[in-house]
Design an enzyme around this catalytic site. Structure first.
Site, mmCIF file in Angstrom:
data_model
loop_
_atom_site.group_PDB
_atom_site.id
_atom_site.type_symbol
_atom_site.label_atom_id
_atom_site.label_comp_id
_atom_site.label_asym_id
_atom_site.label_seq_id
_atom_site.Cartn_x
_atom_site.Cartn_y
_atom_site.Cartn_z
ATOM 1 N N ARG A 28 0.808 -1.223 0.000
ATOM 2 C CA ARG A 28 0.000 0.000 0.000
ATOM 3 C C ARG A 28 0.841 1.273 0.000
ATOM 4 O O ARG A 28 0.381 2.316 -0.478
ATOM 5 C CB ARG A 28 -0.956 -0.003 1.209
ATOM 6 C CG ARG A 28 -1.985 -1.118 1.129
ATOM 7 C CD ARG A 28 -3.076 -0.944 2.136
ATOM 8 N NE ARG A 28 -4.069 -2.023 2.044
ATOM 9 C CZ ARG A 28 -5.155 -2.116 2.795
ATOM 10 N NH1 ARG A 28 -5.387 -1.185 3.713
ATOM 11 N NH2 ARG A 28 -5.982 -3.113 2.655
ATOM 12 N N ASP A 41 -14.936 10.229 8.833
ATOM 13 C CA ASP A 41 -13.915 9.213 8.594
ATOM 14 C C ASP A 41 -12.572 9.928 8.496
ATOM 15 O O ASP A 41 -12.511 11.121 8.169
ATOM 16 C CB ASP A 41 -14.197 8.427 7.320
ATOM 17 C CG ASP A 41 -13.493 7.068 7.308
ATOM 18 O OD1 ASP A 41 -14.141 6.061 7.665
ATOM 19 O OD2 ASP A 41 -12.295 7.013 6.973
#
Length: 290
Positions: A51, A162
């Site tokens: 990632r 978020d």
């Protein structure tokens, strides 16, 4: 297994063990923990590589050590790294017993408050791509469009937050494939969803009560009001025990007496928050009266 051995075993093309070491992984794990509370155990080393490697290339640096030096100094790039390592798996009406409880127990009390002219505030904390948020909105509005439209005229708002900007944008768009909305009950789908450009969208009138905000749960919370319900599900599984206990206490302190906290199926309330919350169902807690 060392990272060098893992690289050899995985046979990742074009990757040299020298660009990513055990020390690099530990440094990234420490930075992510300090920034977001997320714990990255040793078994996640290759996940971190997969990632973060695109961010290393995008930043134009040569090694992970260079990138770590960059994110120590650059808050914006550090946030990109946190976003990349945040897990965002969710679906509509996940853990359906929460929405059944909300419909049968929480919702009637909220409608009474709204009818009396009081404000109602809800929070989807860690809303990811929005499936939880919209499941909650649809459950609140109900199957009867006339009743739902009357609710929309009252003082009701839902905060959806978020840490990751990219999932917030998806959540706010409120647009999903047919497969993604398969678990929405037909009556709620008929009342509040519509087809648009081959995607299923939440109707604009229902979207109006939601406010999307980027928020790090480990940071300051700018909200002034108390909440009638907080959903924070399958977020704390990535935190260590002290962080979980601190966060649950903060949630409990933001609930008005009698309000509900909904957490994930593998999460539990422990620590100081147990003095404020009573368990009333599977992973459902109620704030005690003062």
């Amino acid at each position: 297994m060392t990272l060098a051995a893992a690289f050899a075993e995985e046979r990742l093309p074009g990757v040299s063990p020298g660009v990513y070491s055990d020390a690099d992984f530990r440094a990234i794990a420490e930075l992510i923990y300090a920034e977001s509370g997320n714990v990255l155990p040793d078994g996640k080393a290759m996940l971190v590589y997969s990632r973060i490697a695109p961010l290393v290339r995008r930043a134009g640096v040569q090694t992970f050590a260079d990138y770590i030096a960059l994110i120590r100094q650059d808050a914006a790039e550090r946030k990109c790294a946190v976003d990349a390592l945040t897990t965002n798996h969710t679906f509509f009406f996940r853990e359906a017993h929460h929405f059944a409880h909300f419909a049968q127990v929480t919702r009637p009390a909220l409608l009474d408050r709204l009818e009396q002219g009081e404000a109602v505030r809800l929070w989807s904390a860690g809303c990811s791509s929005g499936e939880e948020t919209w499941s909650l909105v649809l459950t609140l509005l109900g199957e009867d469009r006339r009743e739902g439209q009357a609710i929309l005229k009252r003082d009701v708002r839902l905060l959806a937050s978020d840490i990751a900007d990219q999932v917030l944008r998806r959540a706010e768009a409120a647009s999903y494939s047919e497969a993604e909305v398969k678990d929405v009950p037909p009556a709620l789908r008929k009342a509040w969803l519509t087809m648009q450009d081959s995607e299923v969208r939440v109707r604009e009138e229902a979207r109006a009560i939601v406010r999307f905000r980027q928020l790090n749960l480990m940071g300051e919370w700018p909200m002034a009001r108390s909440f009638e319900a907080i959903f924070c599900r399958n977020v704390m599984i990535y935190f260590d025990q002290p962080t979980k206990e601190k966060l649950v206490l903060r949630f409990a302190q933001r609930l008005r007496p009698g309000a509900f906290l909904y957490i994930g199926h593998s999460e539990r309330v422990s620590g100081p928050a147990t003095d404020l919350l009573d368990q009333v169902g599977p992973t459902i807690y109620r704030r005690r009266a003062a």
